[in-house]
Design a protein around this motif. Structure first.
Motif, PDB file in Angstrom:
ATOM      1  N   GLU A 242      37.651  54.190  40.075  1.00  0.00           N
ATOM      2  CA  GLU A 242      36.239  54.290  40.474  1.00  0.00           C
ATOM      3  C   GLU A 242      35.589  52.926  40.669  1.00  0.00           C
ATOM      4  N   ASP A 243      36.105  51.901  40.036  1.00  0.00           N
ATOM      5  CA  ASP A 243      35.516  50.559  40.129  1.00  0.00           C
ATOM      6  C   ASP A 243      36.554  49.603  40.702  1.00  0.00           C
ATOM      7  N   GLU A 244      36.496  49.397  41.991  1.00  0.00           N
ATOM      8  CA  GLU A 244      37.503  48.605  42.694  1.00  0.00           C
ATOM      9  C   GLU A 244      37.605  47.185  42.148  1.00  0.00           C
ATOM     10  N   GLU A 245      36.489  46.623  41.717  1.00  0.00           N
ATOM     11  CA  GLU A 245      36.487  45.233  41.265  1.00  0.00           C
ATOM     12  C   GLU A 245      37.372  45.035  40.026  1.00  0.00           C
ATOM     13  N   THR A 246      37.456  46.044  39.173  1.00  0.00           N
ATOM     14  CA  THR A 246      38.265  45.908  37.953  1.00  0.00           C
ATOM     15  C   THR A 246      39.748  45.798  38.271  1.00  0.00           C
TER      16      THR A 246
END
Length: 305
Positions: A242-246
């Motif tokens: 859900e959080d591409e940056e992670t």
């Protein structure tokens, strides 16, 4: 930057080095947004000023935190690497003692092994790997290698050969193996998709290189982004999906390491030691407070870790 204990600061600079420590005080600097003269796009530039209250000890504490984190990671990666050696040796060795040097459809995926190694190097991936492997054997100083050569001949069987392979060589060999074998190994670690597992091992090889060279780990951007399964397949992966940056941060690699090392050693407390270490992230004097978010830690991590 405030230096409250000059002798201690000089001692760290002499033992650790200015450049290495500078990576840990870099986040405390002031930054400004400027226009890139080449692209015309906005970019950031670090200024020769620090955020108010920043102390030299803030950087030292981050350095020590990162050092201990690398030690934990090295311990886990050793277990995973040795386990993968056994897995590869068993699956290939039950068909042929020298399967690793036999480029056949029985052992390897023909499309994988025939692909060029790179655009600049048209040699096949298998031949590039074989050259690397033979170089590892030639450079080996291990007694068991010399003994085997004297007693049995030039070629090492797979169960001996894996002992001279580094993590990178194991990762590349696994990547070329027949998908049924890759899936069999992935199943052992609880990963339902061999392509995902393959990318995990490749990323851990990258992590192994960072650790081996004592490189900064805690807040760096990861150049080897691992694949993830579909949402819902492995629950702990969903927050990263859900959080591409992670997915560009080291915490995802720690999470992958956690899953694999628990498969190797079901009774391990490694993950608990790492969790305790993360919970003791160093406090800072600086007005700019760094947190675990710089590692890509997800909000729900304690629920599944």
């Amino acid at each position: 930057m405030v230096v409250t204990d000059e002798p201690a600061a000089l001692d760290y600079l002499e033992r650790v080095g200015y450049y290495r420590l500078s990576a840990y005080w870099y986040p405390f600097r002031h930054f400004e947004v400027i226009e890139d003269p080449k692209t015309g796009k906005p970019t950031t530039r670090a200024l020769d000023e620090f955020q108010p209250g920043t102390q030299f000890v803030d950087a030292v504490r981050l350095y020590l935190f990162d050092k201990q984190l690398r030690l934990y990671v090295a311990d886990a990666l050793e277990r995973i690497e040795i386990s993968l050696r056994v897995d590869v040796a068993y699956l290939l060795g039950r068909r042929s003692p020298f399967a690793h040097i036999e480029n056949t459809k029985a052992h390897f995926h023909p499309r994988f092994v025939s692909k060029p190694f790179s655009r600049s190097n048209p040699i096949s991936r298998f031949d590039a790997w074989l050259n690397k492997y033979r170089g590892l054997v030639a450079r080996s100083k291990e007694d068991f290698v010399r003994h085997y050569h004297r007693t049995h001949g030039d070629e090492l069987p797979i169960w001996v050969a894996v002992e001279v392979m580094d993590f990178g060589a194991i990762s590349q060999l696994l990547n070329m193996m027949h998908p049924r074998d890759q899936q069999a190994i992935a199943d052992r670690y609880g990963v339902p998709d061999w392509k995902v597992f393959n990318s995990w091992v490749f990323s851990l090889s990258y992590l192994r290189n960072l650790v081996a060279h004592h490189s900064r780990l805690w807040n760096r951007n990861i150049t080897s982004k691992p694949k993830l399964p579909q949402a819902g397949v492995l629950g702990w992966c969903d927050a990263f999906i859900e959080d591409e940056e992670t997915r560009f941060k080291p915490f995802l690699l720690l999470a992958i390491t956690r899953m694999l090392v628990k498969a190797v050693c079901p009774n391990t407390e490694w993950h608990q030691r790492v969790a305790d270490h993360l919970d003791n992230f160093p406090e800072q004097h600086s007005s700019k407070q760094l947190t675990l978010s710089g590692m890509g830690v997800t909000e729900d991590w304690r629920a599944w870790w």
